[in-house]
Design a protein around this motif. Structure first.
Motif, PDB file in Angstrom:
ATOM      1  N   VAL A  46       3.974   3.887  -4.171  1.00  9.90           N
ATOM      2  CA  VAL A  46       4.372   2.866  -5.141  1.00  9.90           C
ATOM      3  C   VAL A  46       4.426   3.508  -6.521  1.00  9.90           C
ATOM      4  O   VAL A  46       3.481   4.165  -6.947  1.00  9.90           O
ATOM      5  CB  VAL A  46       3.392   1.679  -5.154  1.00  9.90           C
ATOM      6  CG1 VAL A  46       3.762   0.689  -6.260  1.00  9.90           C
ATOM      7  CG2 VAL A  46       3.387   0.988  -3.799  1.00  9.90           C
ATOM      8  N   CYS A  47       5.535   3.292  -7.190  1.00  9.29           N
ATOM      9  CA  CYS A  47       5.783   3.918  -8.487  1.00  9.29           C
ATOM     10  C   CYS A  47       5.787   2.875  -9.605  1.00  9.29           C
ATOM     11  O   CYS A  47       6.435   1.837  -9.483  1.00  9.29           O
ATOM     12  CB  CYS A  47       7.125   4.643  -8.428  1.00  9.29           C
ATOM     13  SG  CYS A  47       7.625   5.394  -9.969  1.00  9.29           S
ATOM     14  N   TYR A  48       5.061   3.157 -10.661  1.00 11.04           N
ATOM     15  CA  TYR A  48       5.055   2.286 -11.835  1.00 11.04           C
ATOM     16  C   TYR A  48       6.383   2.435 -12.566  1.00 11.04           C
ATOM     17  O   TYR A  48       6.982   3.507 -12.594  1.00 11.04           O
ATOM     18  CB  TYR A  48       3.876   2.684 -12.740  1.00 11.04           C
ATOM     19  CG  TYR A  48       3.678   1.828 -13.955  1.00 11.04           C
ATOM     20  CD1 TYR A  48       3.764   0.440 -13.887  1.00 11.04           C
ATOM     21  CD2 TYR A  48       3.378   2.391 -15.190  1.00 11.04           C
ATOM     22  CE1 TYR A  48       3.563  -0.350 -15.005  1.00 11.04           C
ATOM     23  CE2 TYR A  48       3.168   1.623 -16.317  1.00 11.04           C
ATOM     24  CZ  TYR A  48       3.266   0.257 -16.217  1.00 11.04           C
ATOM     25  OH  TYR A  48       3.077  -0.524 -17.331  1.00 11.04           O
ATOM     26  N   SER A  59      10.293   7.046  -4.079  1.00 12.43           N
ATOM     27  CA  SER A  59       9.170   6.153  -3.782  1.00 12.43           C
ATOM     28  C   SER A  59       9.598   5.037  -2.826  1.00 12.43           C
ATOM     29  O   SER A  59      10.785   4.784  -2.639  1.00 12.43           O
ATOM     30  CB  SER A  59       8.635   5.544  -5.080  1.00 12.43           C
ATOM     31  OG  SER A  59       8.258   6.558  -6.000  1.00 12.43           O
ATOM     32  N   CYS A  63       7.032  -0.974  -9.285  1.00 11.79           N
ATOM     33  CA  CYS A  63       6.337  -2.165  -9.766  1.00 11.79           C
ATOM     34  C   CYS A  63       6.206  -2.153 -11.281  1.00 11.79           C
ATOM     35  O   CYS A  63       6.412  -1.134 -11.930  1.00 11.79           O
ATOM     36  CB  CYS A  63       4.944  -2.262  -9.134  1.00 11.79           C
ATOM     37  SG  CYS A  63       3.796  -1.014  -9.758  1.00 11.79           S
ATOM     38  N   VAL A  68       2.086  -5.531  -9.926  1.00  9.92           N
ATOM     39  CA  VAL A  68       1.593  -4.359  -9.211  1.00  9.92           C
ATOM     40  C   VAL A  68       0.759  -4.734  -7.990  1.00  9.92           C
ATOM     41  O   VAL A  68       0.921  -4.143  -6.914  1.00  9.92           O
ATOM     42  CB  VAL A  68       0.796  -3.426 -10.157  1.00  9.92           C
ATOM     43  CG1 VAL A  68      -0.348  -4.162 -10.837  1.00  9.92           C
ATOM     44  CG2 VAL A  68       0.269  -2.213  -9.416  1.00  9.92           C
ATOM     45  N   VAL A  72       1.820  -3.766  -4.124  1.00 11.71           N
ATOM     46  CA  VAL A  72       0.940  -2.918  -3.318  1.00 11.71           C
ATOM     47  C   VAL A  72       0.505  -3.646  -2.051  1.00 11.71           C
ATOM     48  O   VAL A  72       0.471  -3.063  -0.958  1.00 11.71           O
ATOM     49  CB  VAL A  72      -0.287  -2.477  -4.148  1.00 11.71           C
ATOM     50  CG1 VAL A  72      -1.361  -1.864  -3.243  1.00 11.71           C
ATOM     51  CG2 VAL A  72       0.138  -1.463  -5.209  1.00 11.71           C
ATOM     52  N   VAL A  80      -2.135   3.706  -0.110  1.00 16.86           N
ATOM     53  CA  VAL A  80      -1.021   3.700  -1.052  1.00 16.86           C
ATOM     54  C   VAL A  80      -1.223   4.799  -2.088  1.00 16.86           C
ATOM     55  O   VAL A  80      -2.280   4.869  -2.728  1.00 16.86           O
ATOM     56  CB  VAL A  80      -0.890   2.340  -1.772  1.00 16.86           C
ATOM     57  CG1 VAL A  80       0.142   2.416  -2.889  1.00 16.86           C
ATOM     58  CG2 VAL A  80      -0.502   1.255  -0.777  1.00 16.86           C
ATOM     59  N   PHE A  82      -0.361   5.761  -5.568  1.00 22.55           N
ATOM     60  CA  PHE A  82       0.143   5.074  -6.755  1.00 22.55           C
ATOM     61  C   PHE A  82       0.446   6.102  -7.838  1.00 22.55           C
ATOM     62  O   PHE A  82      -0.427   6.868  -8.245  1.00 22.55           O
ATOM     63  CB  PHE A  82      -0.882   4.058  -7.269  1.00 22.55           C
ATOM     64  CG  PHE A  82      -0.368   3.232  -8.422  1.00 22.55           C
ATOM     65  CD1 PHE A  82       0.512   2.182  -8.196  1.00 22.55           C
ATOM     66  CD2 PHE A  82      -0.737   3.522  -9.731  1.00 22.55           C
ATOM     67  CE1 PHE A  82       1.002   1.432  -9.247  1.00 22.55           C
ATOM     68  CE2 PHE A  82      -0.260   2.778 -10.790  1.00 22.55           C
ATOM     69  CZ  PHE A  82       0.623   1.728 -10.555  1.00 22.55           C
ATOM     70  N   GLY A  89      -4.034   3.051 -11.565  1.00 20.69           N
ATOM     71  CA  GLY A  89      -4.373   3.187 -10.156  1.00 20.69           C
ATOM     72  C   GLY A  89      -5.851   2.953  -9.896  1.00 20.69           C
ATOM     73  O   GLY A  89      -6.231   2.316  -8.913  1.00 20.69           O
ATOM     74  N   ILE A 100      -6.340   3.318  -2.588  1.00 20.98           N
ATOM     75  CA  ILE A 100      -5.416   3.813  -3.587  1.00 20.98           C
ATOM     76  C   ILE A 100      -5.650   5.298  -3.849  1.00 20.98           C
ATOM     77  O   ILE A 100      -6.770   5.719  -4.164  1.00 20.98           O
ATOM     78  CB  ILE A 100      -5.552   3.033  -4.917  1.00 20.98           C
ATOM     79  CG1 ILE A 100      -5.382   1.533  -4.672  1.00 20.98           C
ATOM     80  CG2 ILE A 100      -4.542   3.545  -5.932  1.00 20.98           C
ATOM     81  CD1 ILE A 100      -4.035   1.123  -4.133  1.00 20.98           C
ATOM     82  N   THR A 102      -4.484   8.253  -6.329  1.00 19.78           N
ATOM     83  CA  THR A 102      -3.884   8.309  -7.660  1.00 19.78           C
ATOM     84  C   THR A 102      -3.293   9.678  -7.971  1.00 19.78           C
ATOM     85  O   THR A 102      -3.635  10.683  -7.354  1.00 19.78           O
ATOM     86  CB  THR A 102      -4.917   7.959  -8.740  1.00 19.78           C
ATOM     87  OG1 THR A 102      -6.008   8.892  -8.675  1.00 19.78           O
ATOM     88  CG2 THR A 102      -5.450   6.547  -8.545  1.00 19.78           C
TER      89      THR A 102
END
Length: 210
Positions: A46-48, A59, A63, A68, A72, A80, A82, A89, A100, A102
């Motif tokens: 998952v990519c910010y 990805s 999000c 977010v 997720v 995940v 992140f 994260g 998570i 990170t």
């Protein structure tokens, strides 16, 4: 963000007045995402949204700070990865049942805040309500009155009976709150983003004219 705006609106012209960079977005590239996928083959990625288009393309989902947790939780994998925001994260780990993993990327603005920052403001302004973005360190988030995205902060301030607030965020947002909520007092200091401040009004004017 300009790349993302164009991808979401392919039939529209998107102007970027100046390429300013970003400490968070610059912390990871597409090749590194592919390496993460090899390293964690059973995890979703998952990519910010504060990332480059090539990173988003590698990805599984993208999000914002407001959705977010929802994104997720929608990933079928129990693990995940992140990216790229390490601090968000770490906060996310306390908000979801997923494990998570990170990446070591941070925003230069939010990494500048620490728990001592929060405590100092409370000591000087006992009645203050302190708001923070989830890009802050977990130690900061644990001490504030409200942690959430910009929209959440914008809803919190006018609904709160408190008169004094401290925003643990970038100066641009602090200026916006001072402008929109003139009956509220914003105290303390903010931190300027050196990247965003590279873009000046003259750059916008030049892009529009030329």
């Amino acid at each position: 963000m300009g790349e993302t705006a164009k991808l979401l609106n392919p039939d529209k012209e998107v102007l970027v007045p100046r390429v300013a960079g970003c400490s968070l977005a610059d912390s990871i590239n597409a090749e590194q995402v592919r390496e993460l996928r090899q390293q964690y083959p059973n995890a979703g990625i998952v990519c910010y949204v504060n990332s480059y288009a090539e990173v988003k393309a590698e990805s599984d989902a993208c999000c914002t700070s407001s959705n977010v947790v929802e994104v997720v939780e929608a990933i079928p994998q129990s693990e995940v990865v992140f990216i790229p925001d390490k601090l968000m994260g770490l906060n996310l780990q306390n908000m979801t049942s997923r494990k998570i993993i990170t990446w070591d990327g941070t925003c230069v603005v939010y990494e500048g805040f620490n728990p001592d920052t929060v405590q100092d403001i409370r000591n000087r302004f006992p009645s203050v309500k302190i708001l923070a973005h989830p890009e802050c360190a977990p130690g900061v988030v644990a001490l504030v009155d409200y942690a959430g995205d910009t929209a959440g902060m914008l809803n919190y301030v006018p609904q709160s009976p408190a008169k004094t607030f401290r925003l643990v965020t970038e100066c641009g947002l602090t200026d916006r709150f001072k402008s929109e909520f003139k009956n509220k007092k914003i105290v303390g200091t903010c931190i300027l983003c050196p990247y965003m401040k590279e873009i000046q009004l003259k750059d916008v004017l030049k892009a529009l004219k030329d």
